[in-house]
Design an enzyme around this catalytic site. Structure first.
Site, PDB file in Angstrom:
ATOM      1  N   GLY A   1       0.819  -1.067  -0.039  1.00 23.16           N
ATOM      2  CA  GLY A   1      -0.054   0.123  -0.221  1.00 23.16           C
ATOM      3  C   GLY A   1       0.846   1.197   0.145  1.00 23.16           C
TER       4      GLY A   1
ATOM      5  N   ASP B   1       0.717   2.105   8.630  1.00 21.24           N
ATOM      6  CA  ASP B   1       0.434   1.202   9.719  1.00 21.24           C
ATOM      7  C   ASP B   1       1.462   1.531  10.991  1.00 21.24           C
ATOM      8  OD1 ASP B   1      -1.990   0.486   8.571  1.00 21.24           O
ATOM      9  OD2 ASP B   1      -1.048  -1.148   7.731  1.00 21.24           O
TER      10      ASP B   1
ATOM     11  N   ARG C   1      -5.198  -2.901  10.909  1.00 19.09           N
ATOM     12  CA  ARG C   1      -5.988  -4.052  10.842  1.00 19.09           C
ATOM     13  C   ARG C   1      -5.678  -4.548  12.038  1.00 19.09           C
ATOM     14  NH1 ARG C   1     -10.047  -5.349   7.781  1.00 19.09           N
ATOM     15  NH2 ARG C   1      -9.908  -4.565   5.731  1.00 19.09           N
TER      16      ARG C   1
ATOM     17  N   GLU D   1     -10.006  -0.009  11.942  1.00 21.55           N
ATOM     18  CA  GLU D   1     -10.865  -0.987  10.905  1.00 21.55           C
ATOM     19  C   GLU D   1     -10.751  -2.271  11.523  1.00 21.55           C
ATOM     20  OE1 GLU D   1      -8.926  -1.111   7.027  1.00 21.55           O
ATOM     21  OE2 GLU D   1      -7.190  -1.222   7.915  1.00 21.55           O
TER      22      GLU D   1
END
Lengths: 415, 415
Positions: free
Chosen positions: A12, A143, A191, A246
């Site tokens: 990503g 992240d 995540r 999320e």
């Protein structure tokens, strides 16, 4: 003759991965004849396997400056893992044939945890084959889940965007009174790790300011306790702003998702919508929710200057280490917190590859609905400073790279 | 002795409504003794009825500059319509009792279509009662749906934020190849009018760039035609970025919403999720979606300089008109497009109140999936220029007003 360098982007993309690319290309130009040509693969390791390369010499100095300030992955990214060498030697035969055909002695791969495993595999196989190659991993992920580094380029800018958004939305929310109570939910990426969700805490300048509650993936969702907290906030200040990662999980360890009867439809409703739905049905409040999705990792317009500097620096360090024949992943070491001082370091692939760094317990608030003061102190310098792109006609002047492809030396090949 | 001015904010707040407040307060200070005290009501007309007022003299010049750059409604907003005077004279008795108690001769109401009706009602009743009052409407709405004005303060900044976000997300999307095709959907505000959705078109600098398709509330959703267009875009450029207005309607005139079997749960899934779901199920693409929600109307960090200037100007003009005894709504007249030149005008309440301006047919693309070049030419100057807030410690330094309440002169009252 000097050997060539190959750079590629993976996973990503972020608002600042191109700043790392600019760091690589700028530094390779500065070292002059010690490096021959500086190639970039299109779409990461896939571009290497397919021999789809460009020569970065085609980027003017002016465009290099624009590249540094452009989000997304200018060379294209991919999600592709190499097979283990023993299981698919043909894949590595092809890889090294491409590297050899273009006289590549330095491979710099710009990605996250999984990409660092790719780096490890390629270096190991080069060593086994006696191919003279130095692989350097250039870290990138919003992240912030790479181990053994103070932080990871991409995180600071996403964090700054999200914290700014929460501060702004908090002012919006505070302006409207509703006798029935109001809530707002922002779903952010993460995540398994709550770094980005946690960073939103920086938005609050005092008690009662947004975000009032943060739901981290590290903390199993305790719905009754959460609803009590939402209600208490609404009773105190009229409205409650909630940030949810999320990857929020219930006590059963499963990610929260809408229980829909949509036969044939793919399940898309995420944690933000679930939380909003449950507040509305449990407490009867008027609830809005926002999903930042890709916006948060592309928001170069509000990049952190600390982050862009670190992104550029890890690219630069990668070239220096590669020239020194030193393989491994570039990391960032915090020398001091106040004032924030840091330097680049290098870590063995094995210490980083495929590992995931979650929020440590001392960064999580005691009640589980937020982060600790230690987290805030750690995070604050990472969003510091502004480094806006140039604006033309009211919008950021981003670069659309359109370099000609290098003529292939080898027959076509599909992974 | 000079009479007092009362200012209040109404409806959904914006990134620049406080710039209008700053325009009012600054101008009232400049005119010196012609205006007595400058009050602001808390939470709009509700604050007037409840006699919850503050004196803006308590705002320092430094804080006034911060107010100009702070999103949200610093004095609080409301969604409250007055009853017709003939049906609820007691409501007006109270209203005028409060105005009289604080010697208010000028009432400036900062809101959208509905608030202009409130202005009309109050002016009409003042005239009927012989109460010496001049009411001036100060326009505000990100929806840009006020008639007879070139544009409406709040719109340009939301448009700039959304167009920037689409440009950024387009670069993110373009970086990743997936053999199966990819799509991204951004849901933006606009229940009945597609001004904000249309503004996203400014993100594209050339063919093939995001946004590829825009779904406007003015155009009934033709799903088969849409799916063919999405597929064609994906086949051409690999991924499709779609902007959808929250108020998108099907051919039956009904707003799209998830058909969920969630008994007892309130329906929250919006147009963005519906479109994402349908693309995933019809075409099998990997689809992401984002919902900007309040973020788009609070994003002061990327305000349009044109917009902040207009927001300030309508506040300033409102004070001037009020002093001249001229009631009505302040509007913006475009004098020329290139270069963009404009001035404030004043419109009768009747020409504006409760009316809604949708995209005219010549602003909509022939195929219905976007906007025309005329729209682009109209919209471009409205997002021009940057006017960032001051940043402290990496985040915008927004003002949290905390003025003491004026002591009430009347007994308590609830509307």
């Amino acid at each position: 003759m000097a050997k060539n360098l190959l750079y590629a982007q993976s996973g990503g993309v972020t608002a600042v991965i191109n700043a790392s690319a600019a760091g690589v290309i700028t530094t390779a130009r500065e070292v002059g004849e010690r490096i021959g040509r500086v190639f970039a693969a299109r779409n990461g390791i896939l571009g290497v396997l397919r021999e789809i390369l460009v020569d970065t010499a085609g980027i003017s100095d002016n465009d290099l400056a624009r590249l540094r300030a452009t989000p997304g992955g200018a060379f294209g990214s991919c999600r592709f893992d190499l097979d283990p060498a023993e299981r698919n030697p043909a894949q590595y035969d092809r890889l090294f044939a491409v590297l050899a055909a273009h006289e590549v002695a330095y491979f710099l791969y710009n990605g996250g945890n999984g990409s660092m495993e790719t780096c490890r595999q390629i270096q190991a196989e080069a060593d086994a084959r006696g191919y003279p190659l130095t692989v350097v991993g250039v870290p990138k992920t919003i992240d912030n889940d790479i181990v053994h580094t103070d932080c990871c380029p991409g995180f600071g800018s996403a964090a700054k965007y999200l914290a700014t958004s929460v501060r702004e939305v908090g002012l919006d929310l505070a302006a409207m009174t509703t006798s029935g109570g109001r809530a707002f939910v922002l779903e952010v990426m993460g995540r398994n790790a709550g770094w980005l969700a946690g960073a939103c805490a920086l938005a609050a300048e005092g008690p009662g300011q947004a975000p009032h509650l943060i739901l981290l993936p590290e903390v199993p969702f305790d719905e009754p306790a959460f609803m009590r907290r939402v209600q208490a906030v609404v009773e105190r200040v009229g409205a409650c702003a909630i940030v949810v990662a999320e990857g929020l999980r219930g006590p059963d360890g499963r990610i929260l998702a809408m229980q829909r009867e949509n036969k044939g439809y793919i399940q898309l409703g995420g944690a933000g919508e679930v939380i909003a739905d449950r507040i509305a049905s449990s407490l009867g409040y008027k609830v809005h929710y926002a999903v930042a999705d890709y916006l948060q990792r592309a928001a170069r317009h509000i990049a952190s200057k600390t982050d862009t500097a670190q992104a550029f620096a890890v690219g630069k360090a990668a070239v220096r280490r590669a020239l020194a024949g030193s393989c491994g992943v570039i990391g960032i070491k915090r020398i001091s917190g106040h004032p924030y001082r840091w330097r680049t370091i290098q870590l063995p692939f094995e210490k980083v590859a495929n590992l995931e760094r979650k929020l440590p317990p001392d960064f999580i608030a005691k009640d589980g609905f937020g982060v600790s003061d230690d987290f805030r102190a750690w995070c604050r310098p990472l969003i510091a400073g502004e480094d806006p792109p140039r604006f033309v006609d009211g919008l950021p002047d981003y670069l659309h790279l359109d370099l000609p492809l290098e003529p292939p030396h080898l027959p076509g090949w599909q992974p």
